[in-house]
Design an enzyme around this catalytic site. Structure first.
Site, PDB file in Angstrom:
ATOM      1  N   GLY A  57       0.849  -1.186   0.000  1.00  0.00           N
ATOM      2  CA  GLY A  57       0.000   0.000   0.000  1.00  0.00           C
ATOM      3  C   GLY A  57       0.886   1.238   0.000  1.00  0.00           C
ATOM      4  CB  THR A  58       1.886   3.700  -2.223  1.00  0.00           C
ATOM      5  OG1 THR A  58       0.770   3.883  -3.090  1.00  0.00           O
ATOM      6  CG2 THR A  58       2.741   2.538  -2.685  1.00  0.00           C
ATOM      7  CE1 TYR A  63      -4.735   6.800  -2.036  1.00  0.00           C
ATOM      8  CE2 TYR A  63      -3.097   5.125  -2.494  1.00  0.00           C
ATOM      9  CZ  TYR A  63      -4.383   5.471  -2.142  1.00  0.00           C
ATOM     10  OH  TYR A  63      -5.300   4.481  -1.893  1.00  0.00           O
ATOM     11  N   PRO A  90      -5.386  -3.959   6.001  1.00  0.00           N
ATOM     12  CG  PRO A  90      -3.650  -5.103   4.909  1.00  0.00           C
ATOM     13  CD  PRO A  90      -4.471  -3.845   4.845  1.00  0.00           C
ATOM     14  CB  THR A 106      -6.161   2.337   9.441  1.00  0.00           C
ATOM     15  OG1 THR A 106      -6.400   2.722  10.802  1.00  0.00           O
ATOM     16  CG2 THR A 106      -7.366   1.648   8.871  1.00  0.00           C
ATOM     17  CD1 TRP A 127      -8.748   9.935   6.955  1.00  0.00           C
ATOM     18  CD2 TRP A 127      -8.740   7.707   6.851  1.00  0.00           C
ATOM     19  NE1 TRP A 127      -7.443   9.526   6.777  1.00  0.00           N
ATOM     20  CE2 TRP A 127      -7.404   8.171   6.690  1.00  0.00           C
ATOM     21  CE3 TRP A 127      -8.970   6.331   6.806  1.00  0.00           C
ATOM     22  CZ2 TRP A 127      -6.326   7.314   6.516  1.00  0.00           C
ATOM     23  CZ3 TRP A 127      -7.878   5.479   6.617  1.00  0.00           C
ATOM     24  CH2 TRP A 127      -6.588   5.980   6.482  1.00  0.00           C
TER      25      TRP A 127
HETATM   26  P1  A2P Z   1       4.737   2.492   8.570  1.00  0.00           P
HETATM   27  O1  A2P Z   1       4.612   2.964   7.143  1.00  0.00           O
HETATM   28  O2  A2P Z   1       5.519   3.432   9.420  1.00  0.00           O
HETATM   29  O3  A2P Z   1       5.238   1.043   8.650  1.00  0.00           O
HETATM   30  P2  A2P Z   1      -2.772  -0.510   6.859  1.00  0.00           P
HETATM   31  O4  A2P Z   1      -2.019  -1.135   5.751  1.00  0.00           O
HETATM   32  O5  A2P Z   1      -3.683  -1.449   7.610  1.00  0.00           O
HETATM   33  O6  A2P Z   1      -3.471   0.761   6.454  1.00  0.00           O
HETATM   34  O7  A2P Z   1      -1.707  -0.085   8.003  1.00  0.00           O
HETATM   35  C1  A2P Z   1      -0.733   0.836   7.730  1.00  0.00           C
HETATM   36  C2  A2P Z   1      -0.152   1.362   9.018  1.00  0.00           C
HETATM   37  O8  A2P Z   1       0.469   0.321   9.766  1.00  0.00           O
HETATM   38  C3  A2P Z   1       0.898   2.398   8.736  1.00  0.00           C
HETATM   39  O9  A2P Z   1       0.806   3.384   9.742  1.00  0.00           O
HETATM   40  C4  A2P Z   1       2.222   1.616   8.834  1.00  0.00           C
HETATM   41  O10 A2P Z   1       3.263   2.482   9.242  1.00  0.00           O
HETATM   42  C5  A2P Z   1       1.887   0.583   9.905  1.00  0.00           C
HETATM   43  N1  A2P Z   1       2.533  -0.734   9.694  1.00  0.00           N
HETATM   44  C6  A2P Z   1       2.815  -1.333   8.523  1.00  0.00           C
HETATM   45  N2  A2P Z   1       3.369  -2.553   8.721  1.00  0.00           N
HETATM   46  C7  A2P Z   1       3.450  -2.728  10.067  1.00  0.00           C
HETATM   47  C8  A2P Z   1       3.933  -3.784  10.915  1.00  0.00           C
HETATM   48  N3  A2P Z   1       4.452  -4.897  10.394  1.00  0.00           N
HETATM   49  N4  A2P Z   1       3.857  -3.594  12.262  1.00  0.00           N
HETATM   50  C9  A2P Z   1       3.339  -2.462  12.791  1.00  0.00           C
HETATM   51  N5  A2P Z   1       2.871  -1.429  12.053  1.00  0.00           N
HETATM   52  C10 A2P Z   1       2.910  -1.552  10.699  1.00  0.00           C
END
Ligand code: A2P
Length: 285
Positions: free
Chosen positions: A24-25, A58, A180, A183, A189
């Site tokens: 995701g970006t 984005y 997943p 968030t 939101w």
């Molecule tokens: P970051 O970019 O600093 O890793 P989602 O995909 O459900 O929207 O969640 C995205 C959020 O979860 C972002 O804030 C991301 O921050 C964080 N995130 C992504 N991977 C992990 C992980 N393995 N453990 C904890 N937080 C994560």
């Protein structure tokens, strides 16, 4: 389980296929340093991701394109190895606006095609170049649309979408789960009254058992149900971590116990648009 880090595409009913994990970006532009999207996409491709989820709105699609093109130039991947999903924003639902908006995406990416193009959100906003149109009093400027299209789906252990999944599986429809990992919890939101998914006790204890994190267990839960996941991360350690989900599997019993975490409550409730006539979340699914 037949999914592996090197081979994890699942078939679509039209003969195409989609990698079951994508990067995701979306990252709040004000809080994101320039270049971090590009670095993350390049790193994700090195780690083995072959699916990138992005959008013109984005405001980093140019960085995504640069990263993909550089990896192609290096010989690391070919264009056809990459699955890119772009998105149509709510100000461009009128049929004559769709193509020009897609062309903006192609121009930003500097690629010839996208693999998937979906409606970002099923609520139309006033057509035009203003992404978030409001009137002089600060009210949202909504627009009528007659969308029959379905929309991509939030899905994780607190919102497992069992009924929708059954329906889609019966009709050979693949679900792509956004958020997943639960968030980034932006209160604008997201319903932040729901506790953070990744702090969940069961996900963490299963993680301990398999020497994995709660995030890896949450992702594994979805891919084991053949749901595509697109976790966003711009952090090198977590980009890697989120891809290391092909070397363990949850037992049937564990799958059931994670399913039982379901709260039937959406995190992404988009309450800021709850008075839109097409607000989608009053329907069951
Ligand atoms: P970051 O970019 O600093 O890793 P989602 O995909 O459900 O929207 O969640 C995205 C959020 O979860 C972002 O804030 C991301 O921050 C964080 N995130 C992504 N991977 C992990 C992980 N393995 N453990 C904890 N937080 C994560």
């Amino acid at each position: 389980m037949d999914l592996t880090a090197a081979s994890h595409r699942i078939p679509l009913s039209d003969g195409n296929s989609i990698p079951i994990i994508g990067l995701g970006t979306y990252s709040e532009p004000k809080l994101t340093s320039k270049g971090s999207c590009k670095t993350s996409v390049k790193m994700a491709i090195d780690v083995g991701y072959r699916h990138i989820d992005g959008a013109y709105i984005y405001r980093n699609e140019d960085e995504v394109g640069e990263a993909i093109r550089e990896k192609i130039a290096e010989g690391r991947v070919k264009r056809e190895d990459i699955f890119y999903c772009g998105k149509l924003w709510s100000t461009h639902f009128e049929p004559e606006r769709v193509r020009p908006y897609l062309e903006k995406t192609l121009k930003a990416l500097q690629l010839d095609y996208v693999d998937l193009y979906i409606i970002e959100m099923p609520m139309a906003l006033k057509p035009g170049d203003e992404f978030y149109p409001k009137d002089e009093y600060g009210n949202w400027l909504y627009h009528n649309s007659n969308l029959c299209a379905t929309w991509e789906v939030e899905c994780h252990p607190y919102f497992t979408q069992r009924k929708l999944l059954e329906f889609c599986q019966q009709h050979d429809i693949v679900i792509v789960a956004y958020s997943p990992l639960g968030t980034s919890r932006n209160p604008l939101w997201v319903n932040v009254s729901i506790p953070p998914l990744l702090k969940d006790e069961l996900l963490n204890s299963l993680g301990k058992k398999y020497n994995k994190t709660a995030a890896q267990v949450a992702l594994r839960f979805n891919i084991q149900r053949r749901i595509v996941v697109i976790p966003k991360s711009f952090n090198p350690k977590r980009i890697k971590e989120n891809f290391q989900i092909f070397d363990f599997s949850l037992t049937e019993e564990e799958m059931k116990s994670v399913e039982a975490l379901n709260k039937d409550v959406r995190l992404v409730d988009l309450l800021l648009w709850s008075d839109h006539p097409e607000y989608p979340f009053y329907e069951e699914y």
